[in-house]
Every structure is written in structure tokens, then in C-alpha cells.
Design an enzyme around this catalytic site. Sequence first.
Site, PDB file in Angstrom:
ATOM      1  N   ARG B  10      -6.344   5.045   6.957  1.00  0.00           N
ATOM      2  CA  ARG B  10      -5.551   4.523   8.073  1.00  0.00           C
ATOM      3  C   ARG B  10      -4.092   4.354   7.641  1.00  0.00           C
ATOM      4  O   ARG B  10      -3.237   5.168   7.956  1.00  0.00           O
ATOM      5  CB  ARG B  10      -6.145   3.181   8.545  1.00  0.00           C
ATOM      6  CG  ARG B  10      -5.676   2.749   9.924  1.00  0.00           C
ATOM      7  CD  ARG B  10      -4.337   2.040   9.968  1.00  0.00           C
ATOM      8  NE  ARG B  10      -4.320   0.778   9.225  1.00  0.00           N
ATOM      9  CZ  ARG B  10      -3.211   0.086   9.004  1.00  0.00           C
ATOM     10  NH1 ARG B  10      -2.047   0.523   9.446  1.00  0.00           N
ATOM     11  NH2 ARG B  10      -3.252  -1.038   8.299  1.00  0.00           N
ATOM     12  N   ASP B  11      -3.797   3.342   6.864  1.00  0.00           N
ATOM     13  CA  ASP B  11      -2.399   3.078   6.518  1.00  0.00           C
ATOM     14  C   ASP B  11      -1.844   4.150   5.595  1.00  0.00           C
ATOM     15  O   ASP B  11      -0.657   4.480   5.636  1.00  0.00           O
ATOM     16  CB  ASP B  11      -2.283   1.702   5.857  1.00  0.00           C
ATOM     17  CG  ASP B  11      -0.865   1.149   5.944  1.00  0.00           C
ATOM     18  OD1 ASP B  11      -0.082   1.637   6.778  1.00  0.00           O
ATOM     19  OD2 ASP B  11      -0.525   0.226   5.190  1.00  0.00           O
ATOM     20  N   HIS B 201      -2.775  -7.766   2.567  1.00  0.00           N
ATOM     21  CA  HIS B 201      -2.409  -6.353   2.692  1.00  0.00           C
ATOM     22  C   HIS B 201      -1.038  -6.193   2.032  1.00  0.00           C
ATOM     23  O   HIS B 201      -0.042  -6.692   2.531  1.00  0.00           O
ATOM     24  CB  HIS B 201      -2.350  -5.975   4.172  1.00  0.00           C
ATOM     25  CG  HIS B 201      -1.946  -4.560   4.433  1.00  0.00           C
ATOM     26  ND1 HIS B 201      -2.859  -3.532   4.552  1.00  0.00           N
ATOM     27  CD2 HIS B 201      -0.724  -3.991   4.599  1.00  0.00           C
ATOM     28  CE1 HIS B 201      -2.211  -2.394   4.779  1.00  0.00           C
ATOM     29  NE2 HIS B 201      -0.918  -2.648   4.821  1.00  0.00           N
ATOM     30  N   HIS B 203       2.071  -3.970  -0.012  1.00  0.00           N
ATOM     31  CA  HIS B 203       2.768  -2.723  -0.345  1.00  0.00           C
ATOM     32  C   HIS B 203       3.500  -2.924  -1.665  1.00  0.00           C
ATOM     33  O   HIS B 203       4.020  -4.008  -1.935  1.00  0.00           O
ATOM     34  CB  HIS B 203       3.744  -2.339   0.770  1.00  0.00           C
ATOM     35  CG  HIS B 203       3.061  -1.735   1.957  1.00  0.00           C
ATOM     36  ND1 HIS B 203       3.065  -0.381   2.212  1.00  0.00           N
ATOM     37  CD2 HIS B 203       2.306  -2.287   2.926  1.00  0.00           C
ATOM     38  CE1 HIS B 203       2.367  -0.140   3.309  1.00  0.00           C
ATOM     39  NE2 HIS B 203       1.888  -1.280   3.774  1.00  0.00           N
ATOM     40  N   CYS B 234       6.056   2.755   4.768  1.00  0.00           N
ATOM     41  CA  CYS B 234       6.363   2.087   6.030  1.00  0.00           C
ATOM     42  C   CYS B 234       7.500   2.832   6.700  1.00  0.00           C
ATOM     43  O   CYS B 234       8.559   3.003   6.105  1.00  0.00           O
ATOM     44  CB  CYS B 234       6.759   0.640   5.770  1.00  0.00           C
ATOM     45  SG  CYS B 234       7.255  -0.223   7.279  1.00  0.00           S
ATOM     46  N   ASN B 243       0.772   1.456   0.068  1.00  0.00           N
ATOM     47  CA  ASN B 243      -0.045   0.306  -0.286  1.00  0.00           C
ATOM     48  C   ASN B 243      -0.193   0.234  -1.797  1.00  0.00           C
ATOM     49  O   ASN B 243      -0.065   1.231  -2.496  1.00  0.00           O
ATOM     50  CB  ASN B 243      -1.442   0.475   0.324  1.00  0.00           C
ATOM     51  CG  ASN B 243      -1.403   0.475   1.833  1.00  0.00           C
ATOM     52  OD1 ASN B 243      -1.658   1.501   2.452  1.00  0.00           O
ATOM     53  ND2 ASN B 243      -1.079  -0.641   2.424  1.00  0.00           N
TER      54      ASN B 243
END
Lengths: 294, 294
Positions: B10-11, B201, B203, B234, B243
Site C-alpha cells: 500500500r504505502d 507508522h 518514515h 511521501c 517507510n
Amino acid sequence: MVEIVEVSPRDGLQNEDRTLSTEDKLELVERAARTGVRRVEVTSFVRPDRVPQLADAAEVAKALPDNGIGYSALVLNVRGYQRAVEAGIREVTTLVLASDTFSERNQGTTTREAVEVVREIRRRGREDGVRVAITIGASFGCPFEGEVPESRFAGVAAAVADVDADEVSLADTIGVAVPSDIETRFGLLRECAPGVPMRVHLHDTRNTGVANAVAAVRSGVQALDASLGGIGGCPFAPGASGNVATEDLVYTLHRMGFDTGLDLGAAIEHARWVTGKLGVPLSGRLGRVGGFPT
Amino acid sequence: MVEIVEVSPRDGLQNEDRTLSTEDKLELVERAARTGVRRVEVTSFVRPDRVPQLADAAEVAKALPDNGIGYSALVLNVRGYQRAVEAGIREVTTLVLASDTFSERNQGTTTREAVEVVREIRRRGREDGVRVAITIGASFGCPFEGEVPESRFAGVAAAVADVDADEVSLADTIGVAVPSDIETRFGLLRECAPGVPMRVHLHDTRNTGVANAVAAVRSGVQALDASLGGIGGCPFAPGASGNVATEDLVYTLHRMGFDTGLDLGAAIEHARWVTGKLGVPLSGRLGRVGGFPT
């Protein structure tokens, strides 16, 4: 106040493919000073055939500007100590590797013999008014022996404590430590040598450098080695990255409320300069993205 | 036991230039499962014109193997929730951004309106037997407003707590947090929502990802999002890395004595695979140097 010791001119340069000119090295030291750092490890008085990148150690040392910055140099034996002092160095970092195999390969002595070498340097330092720091290298793991057991480390720390140096540093030479290791081993060091100023030398090889720095500061460590741009690496650990990047430490420590005396913008500027000179990418992250808030 | 939630499908994928095929995405999910992870965030049911990389969300969700792994998907509104449930998803992650500017730009609502959207999703989730997690995005800093003051965060956390979700996650969306931020804000969350399972979560944009993960685990956080290879980024933070890398967290947590259930060697293998598929360098460090001791 947490002190950052800029070690890029020594540890940063000694493992890079490209060798900077003496003039560029002196510029690096001056740029480091402009970040606000108060102590710079400028070179290493070791065998030029082993570390050709630093063969001009005496020339660098003799040309250092007198500007209030503390300059240190790495020495591995009495011969190196003498060369350093003759070149005007007033603070030396000495090295005791925590495993015999690594010690034999790096400097031709056992760990125990290295302690005796350091004791002799300490004796001379007292006579000469030269400050002597001891680094326990491979405090958290050895490239040849693997784990360095806690009992082994404790024995080495006790032997080092007995030398009664001005400062004791634990080095994660191959970048394997995690925060709990930092806490445990600095705790052991403090038991062996209560009150000695503690310093840490971290490599960011496994992305634990910043986490370990935070753990160290919270464990009472007063000084942290770092390199602009995160340059350097360990010749015994293929693929290893260099020291934890000065600019990354400055960002984290400042946002946590610790003062370092350094300016993040200046650190980023000079990190970019030195990595450009060496033709290597920035290993630290702040030079790529900048601080926050901007 | 510390749970790692693999969010690379996903991310990790939503910000990469190269879009993986549905088949490759399913292979990524299967490879993630082979690392030993128990929960994978597989996709996002958002507008395909905004996130074309994940336009095949329903196809991915419908083809997921039934192998005991928990699959979650990100949804930003009721429409997305419905699409996810229709595709067989039984756990959704919802998003409340802590600053109004970011919230307006990302999903066209204020923060307060986003809380109401999430409340409606939670209501439906209870009816449908679908687990609902809430992520407070930009909990530590906003790409548009800069600092997110503690008072602002506390207000958002209280509003989110009132929704009474199955899990609350704090996201360092643009990678600016430091360990003291993690400790303070999870402390505030715990005050607002005692007993709620907490997730983080992170980064690794400013090299604080591992340090923050350690701080989070020590603050009682039970689940950490991570991406194989550290892929992602991002779109609102130029130059930002993705991440925190799964393999880097596994290394650090295991050496600190925390069990994750993951296998480091498998994580490294699949981190290499996914970065190869995307044509990007490994952002995590363990895939370059390997674990220790070897």
C-alpha cells in the site's frame, strides 16, 4: 549540552577511495569548525603504507589554525604518539580492540598488550601535558570473532579503566550495536570507571546509528563522534557505511531539546561539500531533505 | 512480541514511479507472508485518478490467498469503505490528518469532518463485522503548516479516541519525529484512549525511523508499520524516503530481545526482490550488509 566530535578528517577519509589533498583536508577541518563543533579528530599517525589516505598526518597537524578548536589525532602505538606530539598535537585518541583477533590484525598486539601500550602513552601524556582518550574498538561486535560477550567486554573495560585516561569511548566499529547494547555496555563502563567522561563512536551500517546515539546520550555519554555526510566506512565490513552523519545527529538531538552548539544548516552545507570532494553520495539523510520546520 | 505490519503493497507502492502489475502485487503480498508477518496492508481504496498505482485495489483484494494472514486496506471515506468490503476486505485503516490544511488537500475535509467520516465507517464496521483502525496522519508535523502543536495533537487524539476504534496509529507521515516526540504523543494518546491497541507508522526520511521505533515499542506500542526495502515516500515531501524498512526493524528489535515472528534472511531476500521490481535502490541498510552475527 552534548558534544559532537567531528571525526570526518580521520575516520571519514581513511577508508575512501579518493584521497583528499592536504589543502582539502585543512579546508575540511576549517569547515567543520564553521559548523560550531569544538573538537575535531584531524588525522591518524599510523603507518602510511597501511593508511595511505592519511600519510600527510604531520603536514596536516602542523598547519592547523589556532582558533580555539580542540584537535585530536588517533595513534596506535608509542611511535605514533611521538610523531603526533612532534607535530604539535595536544590530544590523542588511542585504541584498544575488544577482541584479540581484530587487535592482532589491526595493530599486531593482543588486547591485553594494547592496554599496556596505551598505559605507556598515558604515562607519557601526563609528562607532556597531552590529553589521552581511549577508545574500546569493536565494543559491540567483531568482524572476525562475531559476538563480543559481555564478560569479555567487562574485562577489557576494567583493564582500560585501570589506565585512568581522560576519556573512554566505546566504538561500534562495524555498526552492529542496538540501543540495549549501548545502555548495558556504558553501564558496565560506568561501574568500572565511575566519573570518567564517556564518549561513543557509532557507525550507521545497520541503520541503528541515531537510535544508539539517543540511547548513549540518555545513558550519560557526553560526547559523540560523527562525520559530515556520514562519510567513511570500515575496511573490515564490506558494504558498511560510515560514521553516523553529523547533520543527522544535530537534527535529532536539537529536536529532542539537547544543545550541541552546531548549526544544522552549516553542517548540511559542509556535508555536501565533503561528499562532493570525495565523489560519494550523502550517507546522512538531512543533506537530502533538509531540516524541519524549514 | 512486537507486531510488524507490512505496508509495502500500500504505502510502499503508492508513491513509486513504476506501477507493479496486479500479479506482481499479489506476489509481493505472498512474499511478505513468507517473512513471517501476520498482517499486511494490501492496497488502498482511493480515487484511481489520484493514486493510479493502486487502481486495481479490488482485483488485488479479491485475489488474496486465504492463508491466515490478516489483510487490511486504507480507505479515506465511506465510498472507499464500501468498495473495500465488497472486495472482501475485513479490516480497514482510516485516516484523520492532524492539520486542517493537509486534510483539505489530501481528502477534501477538515480534520473535524474527517473524524465524523471515520465515525460513520466505524459504525458500519460494527454492523459488518469489519475491524476499523484509525491513523492520525501527520501526528508529528505537517508538510504545509509545519509544527503540529501538542495542544492541537491532543485535541485530535481526544476526538479520535471518542470514535472508539479497534486500534489507533500515529503516523509520522513526513518523517520529522524524534524519540521524545514519540514518547510524548503516545503518552497523550494513552491518556485519551486507555487500553486501545497502539500502532505507529514511521518514515525514515531524517534517519530517525529506527530510533522512533525503539521509542514506540518502549512506550507500549504493539504494532509497527514497515515496508520491505524501505520503499515508498511521501508525495508532499520532496526527497523523502519511504517507510522504515522491515528488515532494519527486524534486525534492531531481534537484537534487543523483542520477538517479531519475522525471519531476517527472508525479509532481506524479499526486500531485494521488490526494490528490483521497482528499479529503486534499497533504502533499508540490512539488505546491503546483512545481519550480525552472520
